[in-house]
Design an enzyme around this catalytic site. Sequence first.
Site, PDB file in Angstrom:
ATOM      1  N   HIS A   1      -3.808   6.971   2.817  1.00  9.59           N
ATOM      2  CA  HIS A   1      -4.186   5.658   2.302  1.00  9.59           C
ATOM      3  C   HIS A   1      -5.536   5.280   2.900  1.00  9.59           C
ATOM      4  O   HIS A   1      -5.810   5.550   4.069  1.00  9.59           O
ATOM      5  CB  HIS A   1      -3.115   4.634   2.692  1.00  9.59           C
ATOM      6  CG  HIS A   1      -3.504   3.222   2.385  1.00  9.59           C
ATOM      7  ND1 HIS A   1      -3.984   2.843   1.151  1.00  9.59           N
ATOM      8  CD2 HIS A   1      -3.520   2.092   3.156  1.00  9.59           C
ATOM      9  CE1 HIS A   1      -4.260   1.553   1.172  1.00  9.59           C
ATOM     10  NE2 HIS A   1      -3.993   1.073   2.377  1.00  9.59           N
TER      11      HIS A   1
ATOM     12  N   ASN B   1     -10.384  -0.514  -0.119  1.00 13.34           N
ATOM     13  CA  ASN B   1      -8.926  -0.395  -0.058  1.00 13.34           C
ATOM     14  C   ASN B   1      -8.343  -0.821  -1.407  1.00 13.34           C
ATOM     15  O   ASN B   1      -8.381  -2.004  -1.753  1.00 13.34           O
ATOM     16  CB  ASN B   1      -8.412  -1.282   1.074  1.00 13.34           C
ATOM     17  CG  ASN B   1      -6.902  -1.214   1.250  1.00 13.34           C
ATOM     18  OD1 ASN B   1      -6.188  -0.696   0.395  1.00 13.34           O
ATOM     19  ND2 ASN B   1      -6.422  -1.753   2.358  1.00 13.34           N
TER      20      ASN B   1
ATOM     21  N   CYS C   1       0.819  -1.229   0.000  1.00 16.85           N
ATOM     22  CA  CYS C   1       0.000   0.000   0.000  1.00 16.85           C
ATOM     23  C   CYS C   1       0.848   1.273   0.000  1.00 16.85           C
ATOM     24  O   CYS C   1       0.376   2.336  -0.406  1.00 16.85           O
ATOM     25  CB  CYS C   1      -0.923   0.004   1.203  1.00 16.85           C
ATOM     26  SG  CYS C   1      -1.986  -1.448   1.264  1.00 16.85           S
TER      27      CYS C   1
END
Length: 331
Positions: free
Chosen positions: A258, A288, A117
Amino acid sequence: MSRGGIGATLRGTGLEVPEKVVTNADFEKFIDTTDEWITTRTGIKERRMCEEGQNTADLAAGAGTRALEEAGIDPLDLDVIVLSTATPDHLLPSTSCEAQALMGAHNAVAFDVSAACAGWLYGVKIADGFLRSDGFETILVIGAEKMSAIIDYTDRTTCVLFGDGAGAALFGRSGENGSSILSTHMQTDGRLAELLWRPAGGAARPSTEETRAERMEYVRQEGREVFKNAVLQMDTSSRIALHRAGLTIDDIDLVVPHQANIRIIEGVAKRLGVEMDRVYVNIDRYGNTSSASIPIGLDEVRKRELVGEGATILMTAFGGGLAWGSMVFRL
Ligand code: UT7
């Protein structure tokens, strides 16, 4: 630390998400979950999912092309493509090569970075370094993920969380006082790798009938541990980056974090002392998307004119590795 000078300046952004929308209600039909649980525990209402035949490189090329178009750069004039992904279409070659071909950017150097990520932020740091060396003028940094390819749709603790998508930013060389990276902080702790990983399917444990029976090729996550680490490290990393820029959180126009869980985002915001009206959230629409989440957010905040030229943003990410990082950027 870098201020102004010849590093990376932002010249265009773009995003590409699949058209197919998967709602929480869709999950209720095949796993033991509820819209209420997913919404309250994660903030996610829906996510996008690739159609058959739509791959990471397609999303990457779509987002990249839009960033090039906004910057007014011909694909043939692109010098470098840095592509962050945890879902490469093939293990060889890198997905950046496939995206390069799709974009017609045949004169570019292309390679992938792998930092889950946090990977897109790491890619921007690499771009900044390239731009400070001879001969590189235009660099596309893409975060692209087909998470639906590596998710176990029988595991309710992970499958509701992730979505597919890509975001991209085109960087050029900044002038003396132009937009640029003001500071960065990055860190990785490989001792915690097994909190978020795919146990099989790589060189260490190739896919076999046995690994497939155990569903070991799919993402496994110790959610609570990752959650705790995410809040702690995104807060700490953001503070270090702010300190290195000589700024405080009050100097930040918008935080673009994020998007893994709304409770993580709110926890980090609370620790940093920033109200949620200065924190960008789109997890309700995309879930996500791993390393695509920050560049998707960046494109949306620019296109929606939530921030303009000269604004100072803080980007912060955390994920598998464990790897995390933050960047203060002047637009
Ligand atoms: O981007 C990479 C980094 N990743 C992250 O940052 C993710 C970090 N972790 C998280 O976001 C959260 O830990 C999760 C969303 C994954 C889980 O939320 P949680 O509040 O930590 O829940 P939990 O894992 O403590 O589970 C609580 C309960 C459990 O039931 P029992 O054991 O208490 O009976 C789970 O089985 O919730 C259950 N549960 C679900 N229930 C309905 C887990 N997933 C689901 C689900 N639907 N989808």
